[in-house]
Design a protein around this motif. Sequence first.
Motif, short mmCIF file in Angstrom:
data_model
loop_
_atom_site.label_atom_id
_atom_site.label_comp_id
_atom_site.label_asym_id
_atom_site.label_seq_id
_atom_site.Cartn_x
_atom_site.Cartn_y
_atom_site.Cartn_z
N HIS A 150 32.31 26.65 31.58
CA HIS A 150 31.54 26.82 32.81
C HIS A 150 30.96 28.23 32.95
O HIS A 150 30.40 28.55 33.98
CB HIS A 150 32.43 26.48 34.02
CG HIS A 150 33.69 27.26 34.05
ND1 HIS A 150 34.74 27.00 33.19
CD2 HIS A 150 34.06 28.29 34.82
CE1 HIS A 150 35.71 27.86 33.44
NE2 HIS A 150 35.33 28.65 34.42
N GLY A 151 31.12 29.06 31.90
CA GLY A 151 30.52 30.40 31.91
C GLY A 151 31.33 31.47 32.59
O GLY A 151 30.84 32.58 32.79
N ALA A 152 32.56 31.18 32.96
CA ALA A 152 33.43 32.18 33.59
C ALA A 152 34.69 32.33 32.74
O ALA A 152 35.06 31.43 31.99
CB ALA A 152 33.80 31.75 35.01
N TYR A 153 35.33 33.48 32.87
CA TYR A 153 36.56 33.71 32.13
C TYR A 153 37.75 33.10 32.88
O TYR A 153 37.89 33.28 34.08
CB TYR A 153 36.79 35.21 31.92
CG TYR A 153 35.88 35.79 30.88
CD1 TYR A 153 36.18 35.68 29.53
CD2 TYR A 153 34.70 36.42 31.22
CE1 TYR A 153 35.34 36.18 28.55
CE2 TYR A 153 33.85 36.93 30.27
CZ TYR A 153 34.18 36.81 28.93
OH TYR A 153 33.35 37.31 27.98
N ASP A 154 38.59 32.38 32.14
CA ASP A 154 39.80 31.80 32.68
C ASP A 154 40.99 32.62 32.20
O ASP A 154 41.06 32.99 31.01
CB ASP A 154 40.00 30.35 32.17
CG ASP A 154 38.88 29.43 32.62
OD1 ASP A 154 38.44 29.55 33.77
OD2 ASP A 154 38.46 28.58 31.81
N VAL A 155 41.92 32.92 33.08
CA VAL A 155 43.15 33.60 32.69
C VAL A 155 44.02 32.57 31.97
O VAL A 155 44.35 31.53 32.52
CB VAL A 155 43.88 34.18 33.92
CG1 VAL A 155 45.24 34.74 33.51
CG2 VAL A 155 43.04 35.25 34.59
N VAL A 156 44.36 32.87 30.72
CA VAL A 156 45.18 31.94 29.94
C VAL A 156 46.59 32.47 29.72
O VAL A 156 47.47 31.70 29.34
CB VAL A 156 44.52 31.60 28.58
CG1 VAL A 156 43.22 30.84 28.80
CG2 VAL A 156 44.28 32.83 27.75
N ALA A 157 46.80 33.76 29.95
CA ALA A 157 48.15 34.32 29.81
C ALA A 157 48.23 35.66 30.53
O ALA A 157 47.26 36.42 30.57
CB ALA A 157 48.49 34.52 28.34
N THR A 158 49.39 35.90 31.09
CA THR A 158 49.71 37.21 31.66
C THR A 158 51.14 37.53 31.22
O THR A 158 52.04 36.72 31.42
CB THR A 158 49.63 37.20 33.19
OG1 THR A 158 48.29 36.88 33.57
CG2 THR A 158 49.97 38.57 33.76
N VAL A 159 51.30 38.68 30.59
CA VAL A 159 52.62 39.10 30.12
C VAL A 159 52.94 40.43 30.78
O VAL A 159 52.11 41.33 30.81
CB VAL A 159 52.64 39.24 28.58
CG1 VAL A 159 53.99 39.71 28.09
CG2 VAL A 159 52.25 37.93 27.92
N ARG A 160 54.15 40.51 31.33
CA ARG A 160 54.59 41.74 31.99
C ARG A 160 55.88 42.25 31.37
O ARG A 160 56.67 41.46 30.85
CB ARG A 160 54.82 41.48 33.47
CG ARG A 160 53.55 41.22 34.23
CD ARG A 160 53.83 41.06 35.73
NE ARG A 160 52.59 40.87 36.46
CZ ARG A 160 52.02 39.70 36.67
NH1 ARG A 160 52.56 38.61 36.20
NH2 ARG A 160 50.89 39.62 37.34
N GLY A 161 56.08 43.55 31.48
CA GLY A 161 57.33 44.16 31.02
C GLY A 161 57.46 44.13 29.52
O GLY A 161 56.49 44.30 28.79
#
Length: 68
Positions: free
Chosen positions: A36-47
Amino acid sequence: MTRRRSASLARTRGIRSSRVFDPKILSVTVRLLGGHGAYDVVATVRGGGRCELAEPFSAAFRLAGLLA
């Protein structure tokens, strides 16, 4: 440059993925360009978590190791 402007430039240049590192809270957010032409968050890693990526190439790392 703002994140919004950076994402806009990347999208128009056909860049399929992006990573945003935040050393203050030790995190990385991975985004992939969706159909759809937008960036999707596929992962977030913390720490101290391990981040494994498949696109645009295979990579694995620990955030703490990047700042050592």
